[in-house]
Scaffold this motif. Structure first.
Motif, PDB file in Angstrom:
ATOM      1  N   GLU A 375       0.585  -1.208  -0.100  1.00 23.18           N
ATOM      2  CA  GLU A 375       0.040   0.038   0.097  1.00 23.18           C
ATOM      3  C   GLU A 375       0.775   1.370  -0.037  1.00 23.18           C
ATOM      4  O   GLU A 375       0.499   2.141  -0.601  1.00 23.18           O
ATOM      5  N   ASP A 402      -2.146  10.650   2.328  1.00 25.38           N
ATOM      6  CA  ASP A 402      -2.351  10.105   1.016  1.00 25.38           C
ATOM      7  C   ASP A 402      -1.011  10.395   0.199  1.00 25.38           C
ATOM      8  O   ASP A 402      -0.839   9.767  -0.632  1.00 25.38           O
ATOM      9  N   ARG A 441      -0.106   6.723  -1.037  1.00 27.19           N
ATOM     10  CA  ARG A 441      -0.775   5.393  -0.803  1.00 27.19           C
ATOM     11  C   ARG A 441      -1.271   4.770  -2.003  1.00 27.19           C
ATOM     12  O   ARG A 441      -2.056   5.676  -3.082  1.00 27.19           O
ATOM     13  N   SER A 443      -3.659   2.777  -2.822  1.00 24.21           N
ATOM     14  CA  SER A 443      -5.102   2.890  -3.032  1.00 24.21           C
ATOM     15  C   SER A 443      -5.433   4.021  -3.418  1.00 24.21           C
ATOM     16  O   SER A 443      -6.575   4.155  -4.227  1.00 24.21           O
ATOM     17  N   THR A 444      -5.160   5.057  -2.914  1.00 28.84           N
ATOM     18  CA  THR A 444      -5.418   6.186  -3.369  1.00 28.84           C
ATOM     19  C   THR A 444      -5.013   6.668  -4.782  1.00 28.84           C
ATOM     20  O   THR A 444      -5.841   7.229  -5.667  1.00 28.84           O
ATOM     21  N   MET A 448      -7.940   7.194  -7.927  1.00 26.76           N
ATOM     22  CA  MET A 448      -7.874   8.443  -8.796  1.00 26.76           C
ATOM     23  C   MET A 448      -7.726   8.524 -10.161  1.00 26.76           C
ATOM     24  O   MET A 448      -7.547   9.286 -10.861  1.00 26.76           O
ATOM     25  N   VAL A 466      -3.678  14.683  -6.305  1.00 28.98           N
ATOM     26  CA  VAL A 466      -4.213  13.960  -4.934  1.00 28.98           C
ATOM     27  C   VAL A 466      -5.034  15.259  -4.334  1.00 28.98           C
ATOM     28  O   VAL A 466      -6.103  14.761  -3.669  1.00 28.98           O
ATOM     29  N   TYR A 469      -8.580  15.022  -5.710  1.00 30.14           N
ATOM     30  CA  TYR A 469      -9.252  13.782  -5.277  1.00 30.14           C
ATOM     31  C   TYR A 469      -9.880  13.948  -4.018  1.00 30.14           C
ATOM     32  O   TYR A 469     -10.728  13.249  -3.514  1.00 30.14           O
ATOM     33  N   GLY A 471      -7.539  14.040  -1.247  1.00 31.05           N
ATOM     34  CA  GLY A 471      -6.596  13.340  -0.472  1.00 31.05           C
ATOM     35  C   GLY A 471      -5.803  14.143   0.434  1.00 31.05           C
ATOM     36  O   GLY A 471      -5.772  15.425   0.133  1.00 31.05           O
TER      37      GLY A 471
END
Length: 611
Positions: A375, A402, A441, A443-444, A448, A466, A469, A471
């Motif tokens: 991750e 993030d 990260r 996953s982020t 996105m 980011v 999005y 984050g």
């Protein structure tokens, strides 16, 4: 509660998981799959602990896989030969593995582990996207048998031995085509449970999913030996599905009593065939017990190997602490030398040819993050040199952020690195610097959709994406990461290109454009004192940045004196950059011209909202 695949391996001991399938010999399946692959690479969705992947690898096939559970992947890697299989952690309805495959495999009812029909259709589409022309998607699944349930429940023995018994309890929800099961292991060590949810589908429904993905059924067998499929309860379905790009007349022919068809005319167009990775993850020597769950992604493109020995030493040192992936876009002869130097120490791959865009670094990052096994992902240029404390600090910060922007400093400090340190100190005084490394990260990043590869200022683009999005961003001014200086020739060649980055930051651009007229006006008015005052103020501002967050430990006192010189340079180069935008349509990057430095945050926010 929906079953979370990422939690699967955390609650199920390896002996329970493997024992659940111990009564099933993989030999017949491996024989059939190896024949279907015909020597080509294989990608298994839901690769688990390697029940099929390991024997396929033993047959000499290149095998990769996707699994939602990092723990299951770790168990696979712990088995003999498991370290040679590349596993991407993620949802196989959308996670991409770089390259194209002769065979994509989804075995042992795993298609039914997806929560609903939409996810199952997305899985078929993702499989089609992984296939090379003529490739096949093989699905193994049981045929639902509602008659086996009494009052909506069933209990059956799975495995019986002297020291352990494995049972399976199930509850049927026919209106939702859903079944919940729990395998129960009773042994000398107590009772252990293996829960799972199934959203089952009928054979005709699987055929329809294939059509929606641009594929159609080629065979359906009752077992791995290729026996004809009937309607017997509990029969297993094999659905090898040809991939996109094969002409229909060439494939349509009768084969015994099996239905044979070709891809529909609406089949997805296959991209260029990517050669098998020239190097795979090999056993690492000196791996530490306290290593971090971090992926280190290095996008690279070298025309020569002048710094190969030094870079190799660095990568081998951090590979003992983190997993390293180098995405190498170098020419073939350079790539081959890198592969030889790094074999056994790290994962070395070519950029995914399906990733398009002018910025080669971004293509490398997109490829590397997609392949990441963890991750927490560190993205770094080839001149960045982390130490252990820096990597551990990033790992901690990514627990709550993030994206993390550490602070670079040059060491050693030749004249041009001293000069550029003036820029760094001014950025620190006014906010945060733009380093040659970021941490994200995974996953982020994946949620996105990555970031745009058709911009010049890629780090600003990632930071703004980011933010757009929603984050969170951490800018620890005291997290210092060493950076090697470029050559003086490279430094000189980057002056206008770096000034072009200001076109994405209007306030900075206007400030830079104002410098040269102000200097010329002061000289014309014969007011050198004004220039001295402005220079002193710039040095004072840079000194503030130097002392911030203990920066004096890494930035020598003389670096603040470079700030006025850098500001004068930027004031001149900003005009040259603007001229290239207006007169030439942008600045050159590799063999193309790039117009956009980076998108504005509000543009990215609208783009993400429209996805």
């Amino acid at each position: 509660m929906p079953f979370d695949a990422s939690e699967y391996g955390r609650h199920i001991p390896a002996d329970v998981y493997d024992l659940a399938f111990a009564h099933l010999s993989p030999e017949a399946a491996v024989d059939r799959l190896a024949a279907l692959a015909d020597g080509g690479p294989v990608c298994e969705f839901g690769i688990g602990t390697g029940r099929l992947a390991l024997p396929l690898r033993d047959r000499g096939l290149t095998v990769a896989g996707i699994d939602g559970s990092a723990e299951m992947a770790a168990r696979l890697r712990a088995k003999p030969g498991g370290e040679r299989i590349e596993v991407s952690i993620g949802d196989f309805t959308r996670t991409r593995v770089p390259g194209q495959f002769a065979l994509v495999l989804l075995a042992f009812n795993t298609i039914f582990a997806l929560p609903d029909q939409d996810a199952q259709v997305a899985c078929f589409r993702n499989a089609a996207a992984h296939l090379r022309p003529g490739g096949r998607f093989v699905v193994e699944a049981w045929v639902p048998d509602p008659g086996a349930f009494r009052g909506g429940t069933a209990l059956r023995p799975v495995h019986v031995a002297q020291d352990a018994v494995l049972l399976e309890a199930a509850r049927l929800h026919p209106a939702e085509q859903r079944m919940t099961t729990t395998k129960i292991r009773l042994g000398n060590d107590g009772v252990r449970l293996l829960p799972a949810n199934h959203r089952y589908a009928w054979p005709a429904e699987l055929d329809l999913m294939a059509r929606l993905a641009g594929m159609s059924r080629e065979h359906r067998w009752v077992d791995w030996s290729g026996g004809p499929f009937g309607r017997q309860p509990g029969a297993r379905v094999r659905v090898p599905v040809p991939g996109a790009g094969v002409s229909a007349p060439a494939r349509r022919r009768p084969v015994a009593d099996r239905a044979v068809a070709a891809p529909e005319p609406s089949a997805l167009a296959a991209g260029p065939v990517r050669p098998d990775p020239p190097a795979v993850r090999a056993p690492q020597r000196g791996v530490r017990a306290d290593r971090l769950s971090v992926e280190y992604v290095l996008p690279l493109r070298w025309s020569d190997d002048a710094g190969l020995a030094e870079l190799t030493g660095y990568l081998r040192s951090i590979a003992a602490l983190v997993d390293v992936t180098v995405v190498d876009g170098s020419p073939p002869e350079v790539f081959a030398r890198h592969a030889a130097a790094w074999r056994g120490a790290l994962r070395h791959v070519a950029p995914d040819p399906a990733v398009r865009g002018v910025n080669g670094k971004v293509r490398g990052v997109l490829t590397g993050v997609a392949m990441a096994r963890h991750e927490h992902v560190v993205i770094a240029d080839d001149d960045v040199r982390y130490d252990e404390s820096g990597l551990r600090a990033l790992h901690r910060l990514l627990d709550t952020a993030d994206l993390v922007r550490p602070q670079n400093y040059f060491d050693p400090l030749p004249w041009h690195a001293w000069w550029d340190s003036g820029r760094t100190l001014l950025n620190r005084a006014l906010g945060a610097d733009y380093p040659g490394t970021l941490a994200v990260r995974r996953s982020t990043f994946r949620a996105m959709g990555g970031y745009d590869p058709d911009v010049l200022f890629e780090n600003l683009e990632l930071i703004r994406t980011v933010r757009a999005y929603g984050g969170t961003e951490a800018t620890p001014a005291g997290l210092y990461v060493r950076r090697l200086p470029p050559t003086a020739a490279h430094f000189r060649g980057q002056r206008v290109r770096q000034a072009y980055d200001d076109l994405a930051q209007p306030v900075r651009l206007l400030t830079s454009l104002a410098v040269l007229p102000a200097v010329l006006a002061a000289l014309a008015a014969r007011r050198p004192g004004a220039l001295l005052v402005a220079g002193a103020a710039t040095v004072a501002l840079a000194e503030r940045g130097r002392r911030r967050a203990g920066g004096a430990a890494v930035f020598p006192p003389t670096t603040a004196l470079a700030a006025p010189l850098w500001l004068l340079e930027r004031g001149t180069c900003a005009w040259l950059a603007l001229a290239r935008r207006v007169l030439r349509g942008g600045v050159r990057y590799a063999d193309r011209r790039v117009r956009r430095a980076a998108h504005f945050e509000h543009t990215l926010r609208r783009r993400l909202a429209g996805r």
